[in-house]
Scaffold this active site. Structure first.
Site, PDB file in Angstrom:
ATOM      1  N   THR A 189      26.548  -7.048  15.308  1.00 29.33           N
ATOM      2  CA  THR A 189      25.975  -5.924  16.047  1.00 29.33           C
ATOM      3  C   THR A 189      25.859  -6.284  17.521  1.00 29.33           C
ATOM      4  O   THR A 189      25.174  -7.249  17.883  1.00 29.33           O
ATOM      5  CB  THR A 189      24.599  -5.546  15.478  1.00 29.33           C
ATOM      6  N   HIS A 208      24.247   3.036  16.800  1.00 30.10           N
ATOM      7  CA  HIS A 208      23.073   2.555  16.064  1.00 30.10           C
ATOM      8  C   HIS A 208      22.237   3.727  15.546  1.00 30.10           C
ATOM      9  O   HIS A 208      21.014   3.670  15.494  1.00 30.10           O
ATOM     10  CB  HIS A 208      22.223   1.644  16.957  1.00 30.10           C
TER      11      HIS A 208
END
Length: 392
Positions: free
Chosen positions: A178, A284
């Site tokens: 991420t 996200h």
């Protein structure tokens, strides 16, 4: 003969002949409201909340809603096969469960229950490095099922090296890194409740069981939990990372590496140049940058830029089977599902997770067939039209 996920609807109807109805709604967009009613404001806000005033999360949904499917008629869709090849893995459908941390705030069985649900349906489970359950325990819950590991890239190289080694040893096959969370965004729902699970030692299980992390503590976690939490906070993420740092991850991980949080075509090209294997077009779920471009609007540009060099995956805003269809038409190879399965977990544990997976894929299977397709690989941009009715 390939499995028809759509058969789930007939299973529901047949069960109804004995008076049984599903424990959870089959319209997955209703799960958030139901979760709000049943769980506390802190946990629900942490999962459902977004950055700023929620504009990015709303944009994610609007971008998918704006695209409309154009069905084709008189095509033989009797036999269908939803299976796909993704990153060298054969999957029963173009779906994986996205990495979501601190699942113990939603259900006491946390990641283990979600992972078992994914395994039971043959869907890959992506374990967050910020999980409530250690890497090894989740792997044990899954048996031989497909599992991937998500990394929040720590400031401490030795901790990163150790986490990746544990994941490899526990059978996680793909690394999902991420990129969009080097800092936590301004999230009013969490701020209004002063709610951050990590400060209570929730979501730290992988770190509090990691030898490299423990080596940095003056005392064991149980003797000084506050010091352990502060050490975790100090190294959890690193806003100083740049593209050349990816070489370290490539050295540590022999399997596929996917970068999550890519929205710009140039960043996707940089990922390919760095030897990565895929990207997840994602904002996200609207949790990081208020006012960000919608993920579905970014997806076609990224796919055109690197679709022949990288595997392009998608998340952010997926709630229904037709959303999956649209994401594939816009250039994704598969989608990652986040909040809906977490709501299913919070409402009904492992059965809730399985219910969400089966509903989503049944709806996708039916959407595929009713639009004139027999496989995900035949879906193309020409299967969508843009609804511009609100435009002047």
């Amino acid at each position: 003969m390939a499995k028809h996920w759509a058969d789930f609807q007939y299973e529901i109807y047949l069960n109804g002949m004995t008076g049984a109805v599903p424990r959870l709604p089959t319209d997955l967009t209703r799960l958030e409201e139901l979760t709000e009613q049943r769980l506390g404001p802190g946990p629900v806000g942490y999962v459902a909340g977004s950055a700023g005033n929620g504009s990015t999360a709303r944009a994610n949904r609007a971008a998918l809603e704006r695209r409309r499917i154009v069905p084709r008629m008189l095509r033989d869709v009797h036999e269908r096969d939803l299976s796909v090849e993704v990153l060298g893995r054969s999957l029963p459908a173009p779906l994986a469960l996205a990495p979501v941390g601190v699942l113990s705030i939603m259900h006491p069985e946390a990641e283990s229950a979600a992972a078992r649900g994914a395994a039971a349906q043959g869907v890959p489970f992506i374990l967050s490095s910020a999980s409530s359950t250690p890497i090894e325990q989740v792997a044990e819950a899954m048996g031989d099922a497909e599992r991937w590991f998500q990394l929040y890239w720590s400031k401490d190289r030795e901790v990163t090296r150790s986490l990746l080694g544990r994941a490899r040893a526990s059978g996680y096959s793909v690394l999902v890194v991420t990129l969009d969370t080097p800092l936590l965004a301004w999230r009013p729902r969490d701020l209004d409740q002063a709610y951050l699970p990590f400060l209570h030692g929730v979501g730290t299980a992988n770190y509090f069981t990691d030898p490299a992390f423990l080596a940095g503590l003056a005392k064991p976690v149980h003797e000084d939990p506050n010091a352990a939490v502060m050490h975790f906070v100090s190294l959890f993420a690193d806003p100083g990372k740049t593209w050349p740092d990816l070489a370290f991850l490539r050295e540590q991980w022999a399997g596929p590496i996917v970068l999550k949080g890519v929205l710009h075509p140039d960043d996707a090209r940089l990922a390919a140049d760095a030897g990565m294997d895929g990207v997840v077009v994602s904002n996200h779920g609207g949790r990081q940058v208020a006012g960000s471009v919608a993920a579905a609007d970014a997806l076609p540009r990224v796919a055109r830029a690197v679709g022949d060099r990288l595997t392009v995956l998608f998340d952010s805003g997926v709630r229904t089977g037709d959303d999956v269809f649209k994401a594939l038409a816009l250039g994704a190879r598969a989608v990652l599902l986040g909040r809906p399965y977490v709501y299913g977990l919070g409402l009904d544990g492992q059965p809730g997770v399985e219910h969400v997976i089966r509903c989503l894929l049944a709806e996708f299977d039916l959407t595929l067939a009713l639009s004139g397709h027999t496989a995900p690989t035949t879906i193309a941009p020409t299967d969508l039209a843009e609804d511009n009715t609100d435009q002047p």
